[in-house]
Design an enzyme around this catalytic site. Structure first.
Site, short mmCIF file in Angstrom:
data_model
loop_
_atom_site.label_atom_id
_atom_site.label_comp_id
_atom_site.label_asym_id
_atom_site.label_seq_id
_atom_site.Cartn_x
_atom_site.Cartn_y
_atom_site.Cartn_z
N ARG A 46 0.85 -1.20 0.00
CA ARG A 46 0.00 0.00 0.00
C ARG A 46 0.88 1.25 0.00
O ARG A 46 0.62 2.21 -0.72
CB ARG A 46 -0.94 0.00 1.22
CG ARG A 46 -1.98 -1.12 1.18
CD ARG A 46 -3.05 -0.94 2.25
NE ARG A 46 -2.58 -1.09 3.62
CZ ARG A 46 -2.53 -2.23 4.31
NH1 ARG A 46 -2.93 -3.36 3.73
NH2 ARG A 46 -2.12 -2.27 5.55
N LYS A 136 -12.54 14.86 4.61
CA LYS A 136 -13.66 14.33 3.83
C LYS A 136 -14.53 13.43 4.70
O LYS A 136 -14.02 12.69 5.54
CB LYS A 136 -13.10 13.52 2.66
CG LYS A 136 -14.17 12.83 1.84
CD LYS A 136 -13.58 11.83 0.86
CE LYS A 136 -14.07 10.44 1.18
NZ LYS A 136 -13.76 9.45 0.15
N GLU A 177 -19.51 15.20 1.51
CA GLU A 177 -19.74 14.25 0.41
C GLU A 177 -21.01 13.43 0.60
O GLU A 177 -20.98 12.37 1.23
CB GLU A 177 -18.53 13.30 0.27
CG GLU A 177 -18.72 12.33 -0.90
CD GLU A 177 -17.54 11.38 -1.12
OE1 GLU A 177 -16.57 11.43 -0.34
OE2 GLU A 177 -17.61 10.58 -2.06
N LYS A 219 -18.74 17.54 -2.42
CA LYS A 219 -18.31 16.43 -3.28
C LYS A 219 -19.54 15.56 -3.57
O LYS A 219 -19.84 14.62 -2.83
CB LYS A 219 -17.21 15.61 -2.57
CG LYS A 219 -16.76 14.39 -3.36
CD LYS A 219 -15.44 13.86 -2.87
CE LYS A 219 -15.08 12.54 -3.54
NZ LYS A 219 -13.70 12.14 -3.33
#
Ligand code: 13P
Length: 342
Positions: A46, A136, A177, A219
């Site tokens: 990752r 976010k 979002e 978003k």
């Protein structure tokens, strides 16, 4: 942090020709992406994959910010520099996903509520110390069979606004979002109606909870027919339906709208954004905060092999460049075939 600073960060994230890379896949989601290229999801793989993306030469021409995951903001490039420093050193603003996922909503079969408010004030303070300047939080809504319920729409809006208020208190720009999912057979009209309901609830709660809209970004999903719909609307109709919905439901004080790609192909996501910007100017900047639509070709080119890093970086740079072009409506499908020069 003063509202002016929040507004300056929000505006920098939607600077001309630029948008955001969403690289905040949770452990479960990155495993799914790695499974698709038969790469094991170890911490080092990752890290190596995110290193590849963040060190792509020239990416800062089109990428204003990167959303990181909790693990990633604590990781470093091969030379030991933290990812947050690598990014900010290149003029790219580091961000952080702070929600803890969409969980089943009690007494509402098939609907979700996003969790993560407990302890959020302390987590935001820590993330700011690690370099994050924006955050976010994603809520999801399905269409069909009476969904989404008013209960789901309003509980998620309330949580989104609580998150946004805490972010602004901490001097962090909240990306709000609300994602109406594409899964299902719904029509473009159904998607427009549901997206409008969701946005109305979100802006009511943001207002009631004293969030300064100039220091936020939205978003959202685009207004699209469901994946399984008999008739899939073409790009121009998607652009018109999305804009009509947004003009009715999003205040002009919001500096920018950064779309999610939500399972569209990378070319569709670029073409749709381009069609909307070609119809501008609009009250808000229309930009991107894509995950899959920016990363898919790079992931496929990489397949976990160090000798493919350069090819993967070329693929990522190329997608970023095409989405940069879509910011001003000058993208053309022929550009897909141009060789990408890194
Ligand atoms: P996609 O563009 O792959 O939908 O991801 C964006 C994102 O951040 C979803 O929360």
């Amino acid at each position: 942090m003063a509202v002016n600073d929040l507004e300056a960060t929000a505006k920098a994230l939607v600077a001309p020709n630029k948008g955001i890379l969403a690289a905040d896949e949770s452990d479960g989601t990155i495993k799914k992406r790695f499974d698709s290229i038969s790469v094991e999801s170890t911490e080092e793989n990752r890290r190596a994959y995110r290193d590849l993306l963040f060190s792509t030469r020239g990416a800062e021409e089109y990428i204003s910010g990167v959303i990181l995951y909790d693990e990633t903001i604590r990781q470093s490039a091969s030379d030991g520099t933290s990812f947050a420093e690598v990014l900010s050193g290149r003029g790219i603003i580091p961000g952080i996903k702070v929600d803890q996922g969409a969980k089943p909503l009690a007494l509402a079969e098939g609907e979700t509520i996003t969790e993560g408010l407990d302890g959020l004030r302390a987590r935001l303070e820590e993330y700011r110390g690690l370099g994050a300047r924006f955050a976010k939080w994603r809520a999801t809504y399905s269409i069909g069979g009476g969904k989404p319920s008013e209960y789901c729409v309003w509980t998620n809006a309330h949580a989104l606004a609580r998150y946004a208020a805490l972010c602004q208190e901490a001097g962090i720009v909240p990306i709000v979002e609300p994602e109406v999912l594409m899964d299902g057979e719904h029509s473009l009209d159904d998607a427009a109606r549901t997206t409008g309901r969701v946005l109305t609830a979100v802006y009511t709660e943001l207002h009631d909870q004293r969030v300064e809209l100039r220091g936020t970004l939205l978003k959202p999903n685009m207004v699209l027919s469901g994946y399984g719909a008999q008739i899939r609307a073409p790009a121009q109709e998607v652009a018109e339906a999305t804009l009509e919905c947004f003009y009715k439901h999003i205040p002009a004080a919001v500096p920018g709208i950064v779309f999610l790609s939500g399972g569209q192909t990378d070319e569709d996501a670029t073409a749709h954004l381009n069609a909307m910007n070609a119809m501008g100017p609009h009250p808000w900047e229309l930009s991107f905060s894509y995950g899959r639509a920016l990363q898919a070709p790079a992931l496929k080119a990489w397949v976990g092999k160090p000798e493919n890093v350069e090819a993967a970086q070329r693929a990522f740079y190329h997608r970023a460049k095409l989405n940069g072009a879509a910011r001003t409506g000058v993208y053309a499908p022929e550009m897909e075939r141009e060789a990408a020069a890194v």
